[in-house]
Every structure is written in C-alpha cells, then in structure tokens.
Motif scaffolding. Structure first.
Motif, mmCIF file in Angstrom:
data_model
loop_
_atom_site.group_PDB
_atom_site.id
_atom_site.type_symbol
_atom_site.label_atom_id
_atom_site.label_comp_id
_atom_site.label_asym_id
_atom_site.label_seq_id
_atom_site.Cartn_x
_atom_site.Cartn_y
_atom_site.Cartn_z
ATOM 1 N N MET A 1 -2.582 2.661 -7.884
ATOM 2 C CA MET A 1 -2.207 1.404 -7.247
ATOM 3 C C MET A 1 -3.214 0.325 -7.580
ATOM 4 O O MET A 1 -4.434 0.564 -7.549
ATOM 5 C CB MET A 1 -2.153 1.578 -5.724
ATOM 6 N N GLN A 2 -2.728 -0.863 -7.904
ATOM 7 C CA GLN A 2 -3.601 -1.994 -8.166
ATOM 8 C C GLN A 2 -3.932 -2.693 -6.855
ATOM 9 O O GLN A 2 -3.038 -3.046 -6.082
ATOM 10 C CB GLN A 2 -2.939 -2.970 -9.133
ATOM 11 N N VAL A 3 -5.222 -2.880 -6.592
ATOM 12 C CA VAL A 3 -5.646 -3.508 -5.343
ATOM 13 C C VAL A 3 -5.406 -5.016 -5.421
ATOM 14 O O VAL A 3 -5.782 -5.669 -6.400
ATOM 15 C CB VAL A 3 -7.132 -3.220 -5.059
ATOM 16 N N GLU A 4 -4.771 -5.562 -4.374
ATOM 17 C CA GLU A 4 -4.470 -6.995 -4.303
ATOM 18 C C GLU A 4 -5.190 -7.608 -3.105
ATOM 19 O O GLU A 4 -5.734 -6.904 -2.251
ATOM 20 C CB GLU A 4 -2.955 -7.204 -4.180
ATOM 21 N N LEU A 5 -5.166 -8.952 -3.051
ATOM 22 C CA LEU A 5 -5.831 -9.654 -1.951
ATOM 23 C C LEU A 5 -5.292 -9.204 -0.596
ATOM 24 O O LEU A 5 -6.049 -9.070 0.371
ATOM 25 C CB LEU A 5 -5.651 -11.166 -2.101
ATOM 26 N N ARG A 6 -3.988 -8.953 -0.524
ATOM 27 C CA ARG A 6 -3.410 -8.546 0.760
ATOM 28 C C ARG A 6 -3.993 -7.216 1.239
ATOM 29 O O ARG A 6 -4.112 -6.977 2.445
ATOM 30 C CB ARG A 6 -1.892 -8.480 0.669
ATOM 31 N N HIS A 7 -4.349 -6.354 0.293
ATOM 32 C CA HIS A 7 -4.969 -5.089 0.677
ATOM 33 C C HIS A 7 -6.365 -5.315 1.237
ATOM 34 O O HIS A 7 -6.784 -4.646 2.196
ATOM 35 C CB HIS A 7 -5.031 -4.143 -0.530
ATOM 36 N N LEU A 8 -7.100 -6.258 0.646
ATOM 37 C CA LEU A 8 -8.437 -6.572 1.159
ATOM 38 C C LEU A 8 -8.345 -7.161 2.567
ATOM 39 O O LEU A 8 -9.198 -6.900 3.418
ATOM 40 C CB LEU A 8 -9.148 -7.547 0.223
ATOM 41 N N ARG A 9 -7.305 -7.961 2.826
ATOM 42 C CA ARG A 9 -7.136 -8.514 4.171
ATOM 43 C C ARG A 9 -6.815 -7.410 5.185
ATOM 44 O O ARG A 9 -7.253 -7.467 6.335
ATOM 45 C CB ARG A 9 -6.036 -9.575 4.171
ATOM 46 N N VAL A 10 -6.059 -6.415 4.761
ATOM 47 C CA VAL A 10 -5.780 -5.280 5.649
ATOM 48 C C VAL A 10 -7.072 -4.557 5.998
ATOM 49 O O VAL A 10 -7.332 -4.233 7.166
ATOM 50 C CB VAL A 10 -4.771 -4.318 4.992
ATOM 51 N N LEU A 11 -7.916 -4.296 4.993
ATOM 52 C CA LEU A 11 -9.190 -3.617 5.248
ATOM 53 C C LEU A 11 -10.062 -4.435 6.196
ATOM 54 O O LEU A 11 -10.696 -3.886 7.110
ATOM 55 C CB LEU A 11 -9.937 -3.377 3.933
ATOM 56 N N SER A 12 -10.106 -5.741 5.975
ATOM 57 C CA SER A 12 -10.913 -6.604 6.833
ATOM 58 C C SER A 12 -10.413 -6.562 8.273
ATOM 59 O O SER A 12 -11.204 -6.480 9.218
ATOM 60 C CB SER A 12 -10.880 -8.037 6.295
ATOM 61 N N GLN A 13 -9.103 -6.575 8.455
ATOM 62 C CA GLN A 13 -8.556 -6.551 9.812
ATOM 63 C C GLN A 13 -8.787 -5.196 10.471
ATOM 64 O O GLN A 13 -9.068 -5.122 11.671
ATOM 65 C CB GLN A 13 -7.072 -6.884 9.782
ATOM 66 N N LEU A 14 -8.681 -4.115 9.707
ATOM 67 C CA LEU A 14 -8.977 -2.790 10.263
ATOM 68 C C LEU A 14 -10.414 -2.717 10.762
ATOM 69 O O LEU A 14 -10.698 -2.152 11.827
ATOM 70 C CB LEU A 14 -8.730 -1.710 9.203
ATOM 71 N N ALA A 15 -11.340 -3.289 9.987
ATOM 72 C CA ALA A 15 -12.739 -3.275 10.405
ATOM 73 C C ALA A 15 -12.955 -4.120 11.653
ATOM 74 O O ALA A 15 -13.772 -3.781 12.523
ATOM 75 C CB ALA A 15 -13.613 -3.783 9.261
ATOM 76 N N GLU A 16 -12.219 -5.237 11.759
ATOM 77 C CA GLU A 16 -12.385 -6.129 12.903
ATOM 78 C C GLU A 16 -11.860 -5.510 14.197
ATOM 79 O O GLU A 16 -12.467 -5.641 15.249
ATOM 80 C CB GLU A 16 -11.686 -7.456 12.634
ATOM 81 N N THR A 17 -10.723 -4.832 14.106
ATOM 82 C CA THR A 17 -10.125 -4.268 15.318
ATOM 83 C C THR A 17 -10.663 -2.877 15.637
ATOM 84 O O THR A 17 -10.690 -2.476 16.805
ATOM 85 C CB THR A 17 -8.594 -4.172 15.188
ATOM 86 N N GLY A 18 -11.081 -2.131 14.609
ATOM 87 C CA GLY A 18 -11.512 -0.759 14.829
ATOM 88 C C GLY A 18 -10.388 0.158 15.241
ATOM 89 O O GLY A 18 -10.622 1.236 15.803
ATOM 90 N N SER A 19 -9.155 -0.243 14.939
ATOM 91 C CA SER A 19 -7.999 0.529 15.409
ATOM 92 C C SER A 19 -6.831 0.373 14.446
ATOM 93 O O SER A 19 -6.423 -0.753 14.144
ATOM 94 C CB SER A 19 -7.583 0.047 16.807
ATOM 95 N N ILE A 20 -6.287 1.501 13.991
ATOM 96 C CA ILE A 20 -5.087 1.454 13.159
ATOM 97 C C ILE A 20 -3.895 0.995 13.987
ATOM 98 O O ILE A 20 -3.061 0.209 13.521
ATOM 99 C CB ILE A 20 -4.820 2.831 12.527
ATOM 100 N N THR A 21 -3.816 1.440 15.240
ATOM 101 C CA THR A 21 -2.688 1.074 16.089
ATOM 102 C C THR A 21 -2.627 -0.424 16.318
ATOM 103 O O THR A 21 -1.581 -1.056 16.176
ATOM 104 C CB THR A 21 -2.783 1.806 17.445
#
Length: 318
Positions: free
Chosen positions: A1-21
């Motif tokens: 899979m090629q990593v795109e900006l939207r994937h980086l935003r997902v990672l950033s949001q996961l780190a901010e919330t600390g929760s997948i749910t």
C-alpha cells in the motif's frame, strides 16, 4: 500500500485520542474498518505503530518516529494550502456529538460562504489539542468553569455561548425521583456514570463538587456512551449528569440540582489567524437558532425544567 496524506492524518488522530473507538467515531467509520486500515498502514511502515493496553493505544518507538515526521509533513502541507489562492477554502470544525449537530451543519451550508468539514469527539481536551495542532480551525465543545477545564492554546480565542445547569438522571423507581430537586449531598452513596470526555475536566469537576458536599463519589461504566447511558440508569446501575437538551427515556426521571457547581459551558474556540469574528458570529447565531426552540420546548414539557426556573440554560448573544 502506498502511504498518502490521509493515512498520516489518521495516525495523528489516533495518537491524539489514544483510542481506536473514538477515532473511528470521529471519522465516521466502524471500529473494524479503522483497525484494518491501521494494519495496512503498519504493514507499509514495516512494523507496529501503536501498542494496545487497558487504557487505550500508545505509539511504539517506530510510531513515535513516524508521528514526528508525519506531523511535520501535515503542518507543511497545511501551511502551503493556506498560502496559495484557493488552497484552503473551507472551515475545519471540531465538535462534540450533539443532538443538533446535523441540523446545524445543514444550516451552515446556506449561511457560511465557506464549506465546513467536521471532526467529532466527546472530549474537550482532544478537541483543544486538535485546535492547538492546527488540525481544526474552530471547535464547539463543553467545558467546566474551574481550573480542570482544558486551557486555551496560544493564538486562539474563546466565546461562551451557553451556560447550562445540569440535571441528574435517576431511575424512575429511585426514592429521590419524586422530589424534583436534590442537593449533591442527597446523592452520597450513589454510583455515578462519569461525564463523556472525562479527560476534559468533567469528572474532576464532579468529584470536587461531591467532595465539597461531604462525600467521595464512586464512578463506574466510564465507557458507556450517551446512547446506552439511559438503559444503565433505568436498570439502576448508576446516575448521571444530563443537559437541558437531553430528553429522558422510559424508566428515567431527571431532577434539578440545588447548586450550580456542575454547570456546563458551551463554547466556541478558534484560531484567530485563520477564522474571522464574522464567521464565529454565524456559527454562534445559527446554533442558537436551533438550540433556543429545543430548550423552550423542554422548559415547557420536562418537569425538572418547568418547575425550576433557575435550572434554565442561559444563551449569550453574539
């Protein structure tokens, strides 16, 4: 899979919330869908980016490395979009889930000259971090009045638009349900379902208010959301703070509080460099256009509001 900006935003949001749910809810996808996407992103980077534990997810050493670079890339891209004609034309709104959010966004489509994209999270602390990190331009959130509230980040402003006294949701069979009005001291020994977004100061505020009333509250069911909370209350598992926009379900009775320590402040916070006061005025006014008729109905039909004028919310004009 090629990593795109939207994937980086997902990672950033996961780190901010600390929760997948919570991240899945904010993105409007299911938890399994987000978990599968995270696995594909981790495969692209060659290893786990988050470790899972009882308190949520935290970045691994590889995850911290990727996040540090990803945040720089996202910030640079946002700066680029902000400096080119037509680069950033919309408003990025972060908001807690609210019964009026859908109607509000529909109204903003006709009132605002710019499009609005949204990110949802129950936590005012998470929303404030998104604002501080320039992931959103403006947030609509609830906060408490004391020092437990998330501090306002540099370069941002805040406007209080509504002050809401909270009621107490009790099982209808509870001995206090017929009183209509109670003090916090009357609730000593009860099990409390903590406020949603408990890391934003709501739980700390409630604990301090109960201790000032002479007891230490017992909190359980921290993961119960607003959708399932009424069932827990009706079944007698706990009691909960509720707002004047909340309508009780069968088996639940709301009573007013005699004190104001638990009042909630609905606020708009925004980045002053990217959002004009005229846009904030529109956000403020359009929310009140929907909010005021709802609470007027509730002040007539819900006994805890109809019988206790001091429990009515205060709406502050733009």
């Amino acid at each position: 899979m090629q990593v795109e900006l939207r994937h980086l935003r997902v990672l950033s949001q996961l780190a901010e919330t600390g929760s997948i749910t919570r991240t899945a809810a904010s993105l409007g996808v299911s938890q399994p869908t987000l978990s599968n996407q995270l696995r594909r992103i981790e495969n692209a980077f060659g290893g786990p980016l988050f470790s899972r534990g009882p308190d949520g997810i935290v970045p691994t050493p590889l995850g911290r490395h990727v996040l540090a670079r990803a945040r720089g890339i996202l910030a640079d891209m946002d700066d680029l979009l902000a400096t080119v004609p037509g680069g950033r034309t919309g408003i990025r709104l972060g908001t807690h889930p609210h019964v009026l959010v859908g109607e509000w966004l529909r109204k903003l489509e006709t009132e605002l000259p710019r499009t609005v994209s949204t990110r949802l999270d129950y936590s005012g602390a998470v929303l404030t971090r998104l604002l501080a990190n320039d992931s959103v331009d403006v947030v609509f959130m609830g906060r408490v009045a004391d020092h437990n509230a998330p501090p306002l980040p540099p370069g941002t402003s805040e406007r209080v638009i509504t002050i809401e006294p909270c009621g107490i949701a009790l099982p209808s069979a509870h001995p206090l349900a017929g009183r209509g009005r109670v003090g916090l001291a009357d609730l000593a020994g009860e099990v409390w379902i903590p406020p949603q977004g408990g890391d934003d100061g709501g739980t700390a505020m409630l604990r301090a208010a109960c201790e000032a009333a002479g007891f230490t509250p017992t909190f359980r069911y921290a993961e119960v959301d607003t959708g399932s909370m009424p069932g827990f209350v009706a079944a007698g598992f706990g009691i909960a703070l509720v707002s004047p926009t909340w309508h009780p379900t069968d088996g639940v009775t709301v009573v007013a509080l005699t004190s104001r320590e638990t009042d909630a402040y609905r606020v708009l916070r925004w980045r002053t460099a990217t959002i004009a006061t005229t846009d904030i005025d529109i956000l403020h006014r359009t929310f009140h256009d929907l909010y005021k008729p709802m609470v007027q109905r509730h002040m007539t039909t819900l006994p805890w509001l109809a019988q206790n004028p001091d429990a009515h919310p205060r709406t502050l004009n733009p």
